[in-house]
Design an enzyme around this catalytic site. Sequence first.
Site, PDB file in Angstrom:
ATOM      1  N   ASP A 155      15.654 -46.840  18.166  1.00  0.00           N
ATOM      2  CA  ASP A 155      14.286 -46.307  18.074  1.00  0.00           C
ATOM      3  C   ASP A 155      13.608 -46.328  19.433  1.00  0.00           C
ATOM      4  OD1 ASP A 155      14.036 -45.800  15.246  1.00  0.00           O
ATOM      5  OD2 ASP A 155      14.154 -47.969  14.983  1.00  0.00           O
ATOM      6  N   GLY A 184       7.312 -46.247  12.888  1.00  0.00           N
ATOM      7  CA  GLY A 184       6.702 -47.118  13.892  1.00  0.00           C
ATOM      8  C   GLY A 184       6.916 -48.590  13.679  1.00  0.00           C
ATOM      9  N   ASP A 228      15.642 -42.866   6.934  1.00  0.00           N
ATOM     10  CA  ASP A 228      15.287 -44.024   7.769  1.00  0.00           C
ATOM     11  C   ASP A 228      14.019 -44.692   7.255  1.00  0.00           C
ATOM     12  OD1 ASP A 228      14.881 -45.816   9.868  1.00  0.00           O
ATOM     13  OD2 ASP A 228      14.359 -44.267  11.339  1.00  0.00           O
ATOM     14  N   SER A 267      15.777 -54.063   8.806  1.00  0.00           N
ATOM     15  CA  SER A 267      15.527 -55.454   8.402  1.00  0.00           C
ATOM     16  C   SER A 267      16.520 -55.955   7.368  1.00  0.00           C
ATOM     17  CB  SER A 267      14.126 -55.603   7.809  1.00  0.00           C
ATOM     18  OG  SER A 267      13.304 -54.580   8.190  1.00  0.00           O
TER      19      SER A 267
HETATM   20  C1  DX5 Z   1      10.852 -47.401  12.006  1.00  0.00           C
HETATM   21  C2  DX5 Z   1      12.199 -47.091  12.553  1.00  0.00           C
HETATM   22  C3  DX5 Z   1      13.327 -47.589  11.755  1.00  0.00           C
HETATM   23  C4  DX5 Z   1      13.307 -49.063  11.467  1.00  0.00           C
HETATM   24  C5  DX5 Z   1      13.953 -49.227  10.138  1.00  0.00           C
HETATM   25  O1  DX5 Z   1       9.925 -46.473  12.412  1.00  0.00           O
HETATM   26  O2  DX5 Z   1      12.382 -45.701  12.727  1.00  0.00           O
HETATM   27  O3  DX5 Z   1      14.566 -47.198  12.328  1.00  0.00           O
HETATM   28  O4  DX5 Z   1      13.951 -49.865  12.423  1.00  0.00           O
HETATM   29  O5  DX5 Z   1      13.789 -50.532   9.728  1.00  0.00           O
HETATM   30  P1  DX5 Z   1      13.728 -50.924   8.203  1.00  0.00           P
HETATM   31  O6  DX5 Z   1      15.071 -50.637   7.610  1.00  0.00           O
HETATM   32  O7  DX5 Z   1      13.387 -52.364   8.263  1.00  0.00           O
HETATM   33  O8  DX5 Z   1      12.633 -50.115   7.551  1.00  0.00           O
HETATM   34 ZN    ZN Z   2      14.361 -44.975  13.347  1.00  0.00          ZN
END
Ligand code: DX5
Ligand code: ZN
Length: 213
Positions: free
Chosen positions: A34, A141, A172, A195
């Site tokens: 990210d 975010g 995602d 997570s």
């Molecule tokens: C959040 C990111 C994700 C995030 C996903 O905006 O784009 O890639 O790291 O994390 P989880 O699976 O915890 O929602």
């Molecule tokens: Zn992402």
Amino acid sequence: MNQILPSLFAADLMNLKEECDGLYEEGFQILHVDMMDGNFVPHIAFGPEQIKSIKKQVKMKLDVHMMVSAPEHQIASVLETGAEMISVHYESTPHIRYVIDQIKQHGRKAGVVINPGTDPSLLKPLLNTIDYILIMSINPGRPNQTFITETIDRIREIKALIGSRDIQIEVDGGVDEHIASKCMEAGASMVVIGSYLFADNKAHLKALKNLEK
Ligand code: DX5
Ligand code: ZN
């Protein structure tokens, strides 16, 4: 083939190398990275220089998710990182086609990302040029948010929009193994997990790996 993409943002920053080597040894092939600019989204995360260092050390392919305003100003630096897959938010620029074309001209996989409030039909003009559509199942975010359940219907809607084209669907945000399985049933072939994957490393990781086929 369905794939689970670990999200680097949720990994232990002080142990990135070990975390990434462990994921590779478990058989994960693509790492989701990210990029956040503190403007398009409130947080700041991995920029091109960090991604370049990660790319040198990590054996997995990189899927860079650009959450930045005016990505047309950053795309050259992101291409320099060597990332194999790069996605850009539809909402982040009036020059989406230009950014996608840059990615394609450099021989990388190009993705367009849509936020939960964006109408999927807006993607129609891009369908003949993109390799994947990343559907946000949270507001982008931050990690550790709750999966927006309407995403499953959006996956089906986008699958229909894609028709017979060779475009993959990626999801995602807020996904665990049960939700991942529902996303795959609806038509997603790549699912990003942050997570949940890192929470109870080995147990969750193995269950998620079983979803790939
Ligand atoms: C959040 C990111 C994700 C995030 C996903 O905006 O784009 O890639 O790291 O994390 P989880 O699976 O915890 O929602
Ligand atoms: Zn992402």
